[in-house]
Each structure stands twice: as C-alpha cells, then as structure tokens.
Design a protein around this motif. Structure first.
Motif, PDB file in Angstrom:
ATOM      1  N   ASP A  80       0.875  -0.742   0.091  1.00 42.14           N
ATOM      2  CA  ASP A  80       0.658  -0.588   0.073  1.00 42.14           C
ATOM      3  C   ASP A  80       0.738   1.737   0.194  1.00 42.14           C
ATOM      4  O   ASP A  80       0.871   1.810   1.275  1.00 42.14           O
ATOM      5  N   PRO A  81       1.372   1.104  -1.197  1.00 44.78           N
ATOM      6  CA  PRO A  81       2.278   2.646  -1.279  1.00 44.78           C
ATOM      7  C   PRO A  81       1.753   4.571  -0.821  1.00 44.78           C
ATOM      8  O   PRO A  81       3.270   4.871  -0.424  1.00 44.78           O
ATOM      9  N   SER A  82       0.819   4.171  -1.140  1.00 40.75           N
ATOM     10  CA  SER A  82      -0.224   5.424  -1.001  1.00 40.75           C
ATOM     11  C   SER A  82      -0.065   5.755   0.495  1.00 40.75           C
ATOM     12  O   SER A  82       0.007   6.892   1.034  1.00 40.75           O
ATOM     13  N   ARG A  83       0.169   4.593   1.056  1.00 41.44           N
ATOM     14  CA  ARG A  83      -0.423   4.551   2.460  1.00 41.44           C
ATOM     15  C   ARG A  83       0.679   5.237   3.780  1.00 41.44           C
ATOM     16  O   ARG A  83       0.758   5.753   4.339  1.00 41.44           O
ATOM     17  N   TRP A  84       1.959   4.309   3.350  1.00 35.89           N
ATOM     18  CA  TRP A  84       3.481   3.557   3.479  1.00 35.89           C
ATOM     19  C   TRP A  84       4.284   4.363   3.027  1.00 35.89           C
ATOM     20  O   TRP A  84       5.904   3.892   3.508  1.00 35.89           O
ATOM     21  N   SER A  85       4.006   5.134   2.028  1.00 40.12           N
ATOM     22  CA  SER A  85       5.990   4.655   1.107  1.00 40.12           C
ATOM     23  C   SER A  85       5.956   6.936   2.396  1.00 40.12           C
ATOM     24  O   SER A  85       7.732   6.523   2.131  1.00 40.12           O
ATOM     25  N   TYR A  86       5.634   7.599   3.113  1.00 40.81           N
ATOM     26  CA  TYR A  86       6.395   7.940   3.797  1.00 40.81           C
ATOM     27  C   TYR A  86       7.068   7.500   5.067  1.00 40.81           C
ATOM     28  O   TYR A  86       7.839   8.120   5.290  1.00 40.81           O
ATOM     29  N   THR A  87       6.416   6.354   5.343  1.00 42.66           N
ATOM     30  CA  THR A  87       6.515   6.264   7.124  1.00 42.66           C
ATOM     31  C   THR A  87       8.225   5.099   6.170  1.00 42.66           C
ATOM     32  O   THR A  87       8.745   5.789   7.757  1.00 42.66           O
ATOM     33  N   PHE A  88       7.310   4.402   5.709  1.00 47.10           N
ATOM     34  CA  PHE A  88       8.694   3.753   4.895  1.00 47.10           C
ATOM     35  C   PHE A  88      10.509   4.984   4.786  1.00 47.10           C
ATOM     36  O   PHE A  88      10.940   5.117   5.018  1.00 47.10           O
ATOM     37  N   GLN A  89       9.962   6.147   4.319  1.00 44.80           N
ATOM     38  CA  GLN A  89      11.021   6.500   3.093  1.00 44.80           C
ATOM     39  C   GLN A  89      11.716   7.791   4.818  1.00 44.80           C
ATOM     40  O   GLN A  89      12.930   7.929   4.933  1.00 44.80           O
ATOM     41  N   THR A  90      11.203   7.867   5.572  1.00 52.22           N
ATOM     42  CA  THR A  90      11.188   8.999   6.868  1.00 52.22           C
ATOM     43  C   THR A  90      12.380   8.056   7.340  1.00 52.22           C
ATOM     44  O   THR A  90      13.613   7.729   7.989  1.00 52.22           O
ATOM     45  N   VAL A  91      12.076   5.808   8.037  1.00 53.50           N
ATOM     46  CA  VAL A  91      12.929   5.035   8.916  1.00 53.50           C
ATOM     47  C   VAL A  91      14.089   4.580   7.489  1.00 53.50           C
ATOM     48  O   VAL A  91      15.090   4.449   8.124  1.00 53.50           O
ATOM     49  N   SER A  92      13.556   4.886   6.325  1.00 55.34           N
ATOM     50  CA  SER A  92      15.259   4.178   5.473  1.00 55.34           C
ATOM     51  C   SER A  92      16.179   5.709   6.005  1.00 55.34           C
ATOM     52  O   SER A  92      16.937   4.969   5.671  1.00 55.34           O
ATOM     53  N   CYS A  93      15.432   6.845   5.707  1.00 53.67           N
ATOM     54  CA  CYS A  93      16.238   8.048   5.373  1.00 53.67           C
ATOM     55  C   CYS A  93      17.329   8.085   6.849  1.00 53.67           C
ATOM     56  O   CYS A  93      18.264   7.989   6.970  1.00 53.67           O
ATOM     57  N   MET A  94      16.374   7.280   7.441  1.00 56.60           N
ATOM     58  CA  MET A  94      17.368   7.908   9.885  1.00 56.60           C
ATOM     59  C   MET A  94      18.033   6.759   9.287  1.00 56.60           C
ATOM     60  O   MET A  94      19.612   7.126  10.067  1.00 56.60           O
ATOM     61  N   THR A  95      18.042   5.341   8.831  1.00 59.49           N
ATOM     62  CA  THR A  95      18.856   4.000   9.177  1.00 59.49           C
ATOM     63  C   THR A  95      20.421   4.353   8.069  1.00 59.49           C
ATOM     64  O   THR A  95      21.096   4.063   8.574  1.00 59.49           O
ATOM     65  N   ARG A  96      20.357   5.029   7.015  1.00 56.81           N
ATOM     66  CA  ARG A  96      21.150   5.547   6.824  1.00 56.81           C
ATOM     67  C   ARG A  96      21.609   6.555   6.979  1.00 56.81           C
ATOM     68  O   ARG A  96      23.257   5.932   7.469  1.00 56.81           O
ATOM     69  N   PHE A  97      20.879   7.447   7.268  1.00 61.87           N
ATOM     70  CA  PHE A  97      21.871   8.860   8.419  1.00 61.87           C
ATOM     71  C   PHE A  97      23.090   7.870   9.052  1.00 61.87           C
ATOM     72  O   PHE A  97      24.031   8.432   9.630  1.00 61.87           O
ATOM     73  N   LYS A  98      22.201   7.371   9.812  1.00 57.26           N
ATOM     74  CA  LYS A  98      23.005   6.390  11.686  1.00 57.26           C
ATOM     75  C   LYS A  98      23.807   5.633  10.707  1.00 57.26           C
ATOM     76  O   LYS A  98      24.918   5.628  11.438  1.00 57.26           O
ATOM     77  N   THR A  99      24.182   4.740   9.974  1.00 60.95           N
ATOM     78  CA  THR A  99      24.838   4.241   9.451  1.00 60.95           C
ATOM     79  C   THR A  99      25.957   4.590   8.857  1.00 60.95           C
ATOM     80  O   THR A  99      27.099   5.145   9.303  1.00 60.95           O
ATOM     81  N   GLN A 100      25.670   5.979   8.002  1.00 63.76           N
ATOM     82  CA  GLN A 100      26.468   7.732   7.084  1.00 63.76           C
ATOM     83  C   GLN A 100      27.321   7.952   8.773  1.00 63.76           C
ATOM     84  O   GLN A 100      28.491   8.686   8.121  1.00 63.76           O
ATOM     85  N   LEU A 133       8.868   8.163  -6.020  1.00 60.80           N
ATOM     86  CA  LEU A 133       7.117   7.855  -5.193  1.00 60.80           C
ATOM     87  C   LEU A 133       6.697   9.195  -4.654  1.00 60.80           C
ATOM     88  O   LEU A 133       5.098   8.877  -4.814  1.00 60.80           O
ATOM     89  N   PHE A 134       6.404  10.121  -5.354  1.00 60.99           N
ATOM     90  CA  PHE A 134       6.500  11.574  -4.869  1.00 60.99           C
ATOM     91  C   PHE A 134       5.926  11.935  -6.266  1.00 60.99           C
ATOM     92  O   PHE A 134       4.759  12.090  -6.578  1.00 60.99           O
ATOM     93  N   GLU A 135       6.936  11.721  -7.472  1.00 64.74           N
ATOM     94  CA  GLU A 135       6.376  12.146  -8.934  1.00 64.74           C
ATOM     95  C   GLU A 135       4.679  11.105  -8.955  1.00 64.74           C
ATOM     96  O   GLU A 135       3.810  11.100 -10.184  1.00 64.74           O
ATOM     97  N   LEU A 136       4.883   9.441  -8.790  1.00 65.06           N
ATOM     98  CA  LEU A 136       4.235   8.179  -8.929  1.00 65.06           C
ATOM     99  C   LEU A 136       2.988   8.896  -7.935  1.00 65.06           C
ATOM    100  O   LEU A 136       1.767   8.761  -7.921  1.00 65.06           O
ATOM    101  N   GLY A 137       3.051   9.543  -7.256  1.00 64.67           N
ATOM    102  CA  GLY A 137       1.482  10.450  -6.247  1.00 64.67           C
ATOM    103  C   GLY A 137       1.090   9.165  -4.727  1.00 64.67           C
ATOM    104  O   GLY A 137       0.401   9.839  -4.381  1.00 64.67           O
ATOM    105  N   HIS A 138       2.870   9.543  -4.257  1.00 63.65           N
ATOM    106  CA  HIS A 138       2.725   7.893  -3.459  1.00 63.65           C
ATOM    107  C   HIS A 138       2.908   9.035  -2.269  1.00 63.65           C
ATOM    108  O   HIS A 138       2.503   8.439  -1.073  1.00 63.65           O
TER     109      HIS A 138
END
Length: 255
Positions: A80-100, A133-138
């Motif tokens: 359900d990308p329209s519901r969960w894309s923002y949540t996922f991208q937040t978690v994804s990016c934060m975990t990447r920040f932590k590793t970098q 995901l933004f350009e796809l409308g999610h």
C-alpha cells in the motif's frame, strides 16, 4: 591481511576526526546486483569496511504498543505505497543517516589507506526513491516538502560526516533488473513491476548521468561517478569480477 566481513554497521567506534578516509556509495536499481557487488569488493579488498543496507531493520520494525510484535515496513510499503511511502522513506533515510555518521571502527582507523563503502546512501534515498514516489503520487506534496526539509537540515547539520568522495553506479537495463528480481524471489517484491524499475532507472540516469536532477548540495553536484555496466552476470565470472575490481581500484586512486 585481516579479512573484513560485510556487516550492517561498525563496531568499537571511536572518533574519525582528521582521518583521510575515502568513502564511496554503491548506487543502482532494485535487483541490479548491489549485494553481489559488495561481496565481490569484500573478496578483492579485504580490509575495506563495507556497510550493507539495513534491510532487516525495515523488515522488523518494533511495535511499541503493549504486547506489540514486529511489522515488516518494507512489505507494507509495497502493498500500500500511498499509505506507507512517507513512513518507509522516513525510516529508510534515518537508518542510512545513522550508518553514515557512525564513527569509524578501530580496525579501519589502523589502516594506512582506509576505505568505507556504503550500499546506497542518503542521497539516493532522496534523489531516486523518495523523488520517484512523489512523482508517482505515493508521497503527497506536503509529505514531499516535509521530507526535503528535514533531509536538507540533517545533511547540512552533519556536513562532513555524511560526505562521500565518490559514487559507484551499477548500471543495467530495467529488463535485466526485473529478471534478476524474479530469480531472487524476495517475498516483499512480488508486486514490483517492470514499469517501476523503469522509473527508478530514469531517476538514476537523470541524477548520475544526465545531471538534470535538482541537487541541493554542492559536493553532491560535483561528486565523481564511476559507471559500471553490470548487464553481464559477474557473480560466476572471475574475469568480469576482476575487471570490475580493477576499475574500482583505479577510480579510488584518482580521488
């Protein structure tokens, strides 16, 4: 020579201030062969520190409610990308920040020429995946604005800690990636279609090859990029693997 193993993050961290560490990210489409490529680097360059994507953290997000279990956020996003894309991208990016931003390990600091390689980065998180995901409308316009604001703030706040010296772009056709995706049959990716891989391919090309993506950080605009054609299967091809390793070695020498 001490053998390095691929790991999701560093251990025994200490300050890396003043160290001339060369830091690379490996970028590319879904199923292009990044994990296989990281294993290739581990076999050729055993003292490098290789930081893999925190996939398990996305697949096992702790529910803090009483008697809560674990949620597969990656699965939710694909379902359900329209519901969960923002949540996922937040978690994804934060975990990447932590590793970098994590300090370098003592083992890496002891090397004469320390090298650290990340499987994707905070930059592809924004300029490829969140943008797509933004350009796809999610991601709706408000979510996209919020994502960009905190991404820019954190990137400028951490500055040198998230700096990369170069990017290795694993380039393959969307059709090749789709074929590999079907072969590996990861359960979360059952709904991924070729059309989505084509859009991600375009985002990578616009960012790293055509330079038409609006990038907000000067060092990322001008970062050296090594493009490696990986349409050919290199996993079981020693000659192809050696050619890729040599190109990486030459690229590093020029940074």
């Amino acid at each position: 020579m001490a053998k390095n193993t691929i790991k999701p993050d560093s251990t025994d961290p200490i300050s890396s201030e003043g160290m001339a560490v060369k830091r690379l990210s490996v970028e590319g489409n879904i199923a292009v062969g990044k994990s296989t490529f990281m294993k290739l680097l581990s076999s050729f360059f055993q003292e490098w520190e290789l930081v893999t994507e925190p996939l398990r953290k996305w697949q096992h997000v702790q529910d803090s409610a009483p008697h809560g279990g674990m949620d597969n956020l990656l699965q939710l996003m694909y379902d359900d990308p329209s519901r969960w894309s923002y949540t996922f991208q937040t978690v994804s990016c934060m975990t990447r920040f932590k590793t970098q931003i994590e300090p370098l390990s003592r083992q890496l600091l002891s090397l004469r020429e320390p090298v650290q390689v990340f499987e994707r980065s905070i930059y592809s998180d924004r300029y490829v995946f969140a943008k797509c995901l933004f350009e796809l409308g999610h991601l709706n316009p408000m979510e996209w604005t919020m994502y960009q604001e905190w991404h820019s703030f954190l990137t400028r706040e951490f500055a040198e800690k998230v700096h990369l010296n170069g990017i290795v772009y694993l380039q393959a056709t969307p059709e090749t990636c789709f074929e590999r995706l079907q072969k590996r049959a990861r359960k979360e990716e059952k709904t991924v279609q070729l059309d989505y891989l084509q859009k991600l391919h375009e985002q990578h090309e616009n960012w790293l090859i055509k330079k038409t993506t609006d990038v907000h950080f000067e060092h990322v605009k001008n970062i050296p990029v090594l493009v490696l054609d990986v349409n050919e299967d290199f996993k079981n091809n020693p000659l192809a693997s050696q050619r890729l390793a040599t190109k990486i070695e030459n690229f590093l020498a020029e940074l």
